[in-house]
Design a protein around this motif. Structure first.
Motif, PDB file in Angstrom:
ATOM      1  N   UNK A 168       0.882  -1.169   0.000  1.00 34.77           N
ATOM      2  CA  UNK A 168       0.000   0.000   0.000  1.00 34.77           C
ATOM      3  C   UNK A 168       0.917   1.215   0.000  1.00 34.77           C
ATOM      4  N   UNK A 169       0.750   2.099  -0.986  1.00 29.83           N
ATOM      5  CA  UNK A 169       1.601   3.273  -1.146  1.00 29.83           C
ATOM      6  C   UNK A 169       0.723   4.507  -1.290  1.00 29.83           C
ATOM      7  N   UNK A 170       0.997   5.514  -0.483  1.00 25.74           N
ATOM      8  CA  UNK A 170       0.288   6.791  -0.587  1.00 25.74           C
ATOM      9  C   UNK A 170       1.327   7.873  -0.836  1.00 25.74           C
ATOM     10  N   UNK A 171       1.153   8.644  -1.911  1.00 33.50           N
ATOM     11  CA  UNK A 171       2.145   9.650  -2.285  1.00 33.50           C
ATOM     12  C   UNK A 171       1.472  10.974  -2.617  1.00 33.50           C
ATOM     13  N   UNK A 172       2.033  12.048  -2.086  1.00 32.08           N
ATOM     14  CA  UNK A 172       1.604  13.410  -2.398  1.00 32.08           C
ATOM     15  C   UNK A 172       2.696  14.033  -3.260  1.00 32.08           C
ATOM     16  N   UNK A 173       2.312  14.756  -4.304  1.00 32.69           N
ATOM     17  CA  UNK A 173       3.310  15.312  -5.207  1.00 32.69           C
ATOM     18  C   UNK A 173       3.931  16.600  -4.663  1.00 32.69           C
ATOM     19  N   UNK A 174       4.822  17.183  -5.439  1.00 36.29           N
ATOM     20  CA  UNK A 174       5.605  18.339  -5.037  1.00 36.29           C
ATOM     21  C   UNK A 174       4.751  19.554  -4.681  1.00 36.29           C
ATOM     22  N   UNK A 175       3.648  19.749  -5.382  1.00 38.05           N
ATOM     23  CA  UNK A 175       2.846  20.953  -5.135  1.00 38.05           C
ATOM     24  C   UNK A 175       1.680  20.709  -4.186  1.00 38.05           C
ATOM     25  N   UNK A 176       1.581  19.504  -3.610  1.00 43.20           N
ATOM     26  CA  UNK A 176       0.609  19.253  -2.554  1.00 43.20           C
ATOM     27  C   UNK A 176      -0.776  18.857  -3.005  1.00 43.20           C
ATOM     28  N   UNK A 177      -0.910  18.289  -4.201  1.00 42.82           N
ATOM     29  CA  UNK A 177      -2.208  17.771  -4.621  1.00 42.82           C
ATOM     30  C   UNK A 177      -2.629  16.638  -3.689  1.00 42.82           C
ATOM     31  N   UNK A 178      -3.929  16.294  -3.651  1.00 39.68           N
ATOM     32  CA  UNK A 178      -4.365  15.189  -2.782  1.00 39.68           C
ATOM     33  C   UNK A 178      -3.568  13.919  -3.076  1.00 39.68           C
ATOM     34  N   UNK A 179      -3.311  13.116  -2.061  1.00 39.29           N
ATOM     35  CA  UNK A 179      -2.465  11.931  -2.250  1.00 39.29           C
ATOM     36  C   UNK A 179      -3.084  10.890  -3.173  1.00 39.29           C
ATOM     37  N   UNK A 180      -2.227  10.229  -3.921  1.00 37.03           N
ATOM     38  CA  UNK A 180      -2.664   9.101  -4.745  1.00 37.03           C
ATOM     39  C   UNK A 180      -2.408   7.829  -3.951  1.00 37.03           C
ATOM     40  N   UNK A 181      -3.293   6.884  -4.087  1.00 43.10           N
ATOM     41  CA  UNK A 181      -3.200   5.630  -3.352  1.00 43.10           C
ATOM     42  C   UNK A 181      -2.984   4.492  -4.343  1.00 43.10           C
ATOM     43  N   UNK A 182      -1.939   3.727  -4.129  1.00 42.29           N
ATOM     44  CA  UNK A 182      -1.610   2.594  -4.987  1.00 42.29           C
ATOM     45  C   UNK A 182      -1.549   1.341  -4.130  1.00 42.29           C
ATOM     46  N   UNK A 183      -2.191   0.275  -4.602  1.00 43.90           N
ATOM     47  CA  UNK A 183      -2.169  -1.013  -3.911  1.00 43.90           C
ATOM     48  C   UNK A 183      -1.852  -2.089  -4.936  1.00 43.90           C
ATOM     49  N   UNK A 184      -1.177  -3.125  -4.497  1.00 45.58           N
ATOM     50  CA  UNK A 184      -0.906  -4.203  -5.436  1.00 45.58           C
ATOM     51  C   UNK A 184      -0.146  -5.356  -4.828  1.00 45.58           C
ATOM     52  N   UNK A 185      -0.189  -6.480  -5.530  1.00 41.04           N
ATOM     53  CA  UNK A 185       0.512  -7.702  -5.139  1.00 41.04           C
ATOM     54  C   UNK A 185       1.754  -7.869  -5.995  1.00 41.04           C
ATOM     55  N   UNK A 186       2.769  -8.495  -5.427  1.00 41.22           N
ATOM     56  CA  UNK A 186       3.925  -8.915  -6.212  1.00 41.22           C
ATOM     57  C   UNK A 186       4.344 -10.294  -5.718  1.00 41.22           C
ATOM     58  N   UNK A 187       4.872 -11.080  -6.630  1.00 42.19           N
ATOM     59  CA  UNK A 187       5.270 -12.451  -6.333  1.00 42.19           C
ATOM     60  C   UNK A 187       6.737 -12.602  -6.684  1.00 42.19           C
ATOM     61  N   UNK A 188       7.484 -13.254  -5.826  1.00 45.74           N
ATOM     62  CA  UNK A 188       8.899 -13.448  -6.075  1.00 45.74           C
ATOM     63  C   UNK A 188       9.325 -14.890  -5.918  1.00 45.74           C
ATOM     64  N   UNK A 189      10.323 -15.272  -6.669  1.00 47.57           N
ATOM     65  CA  UNK A 189      10.900 -16.609  -6.602  1.00 47.57           C
ATOM     66  C   UNK A 189      12.414 -16.448  -6.512  1.00 47.57           C
ATOM     67  N   UNK A 190      13.021 -17.026  -5.504  1.00 49.71           N
ATOM     68  CA  UNK A 190      14.480 -16.967  -5.333  1.00 49.71           C
ATOM     69  C   UNK A 190      15.017 -18.384  -5.255  1.00 49.71           C
ATOM     70  N   UNK A 191      16.119 -18.592  -5.947  1.00 47.44           N
ATOM     71  CA  UNK A 191      16.826 -19.871  -5.843  1.00 47.44           C
ATOM     72  C   UNK A 191      18.281 -19.581  -5.552  1.00 47.44           C
ATOM     73  N   UNK A 192      18.891 -20.447  -4.790  1.00 42.66           N
ATOM     74  CA  UNK A 192      20.289 -20.294  -4.406  1.00 42.66           C
ATOM     75  C   UNK A 192      21.039 -21.523  -4.886  1.00 42.66           C
TER      76      UNK A 192
END
Length: 67
Positions: A42-66
């Motif tokens: 969940x990411x909430x960001x306000x821009x340089x000039x102070x517009x109302x914040x934008x809300x971004x949500x999302x899933x990510x999947x990762x696979x690691x092998x060693x």
């Protein structure tokens, strides 16, 4: 150094961008050398000039092998 300190000369509004985020995750290790990971962000960001914040949500999947 923070360049977003102070006020705009033209308008007198505050200079600044604000970012807030949280990212919980669940990891699964099916073997000693493999990791599967599911994240939700969940990411909430306000821009340089102070517009109302934008809300971004999302899933990510990762696979690691060693090897």
């Amino acid at each position: 150094m923070d360049y977003n300190v102070g006020k705009f000369n033209e308008t007198g509004h505050n200079i600044g961008d604000q970012i807030w985020s949280i990212m919980p995750a669940i990891s699964f290790r099916p073997s000693a050398r493999t990791v599967l990971r599911l994240n939700y962000r969940i990411l909430e960001a306000t821009d340089l000039i102070g517009n109302p914040p934008s809300l971004t949500k999302g899933f990510s999947f990762g696979l690691s092998t060693y090897f």
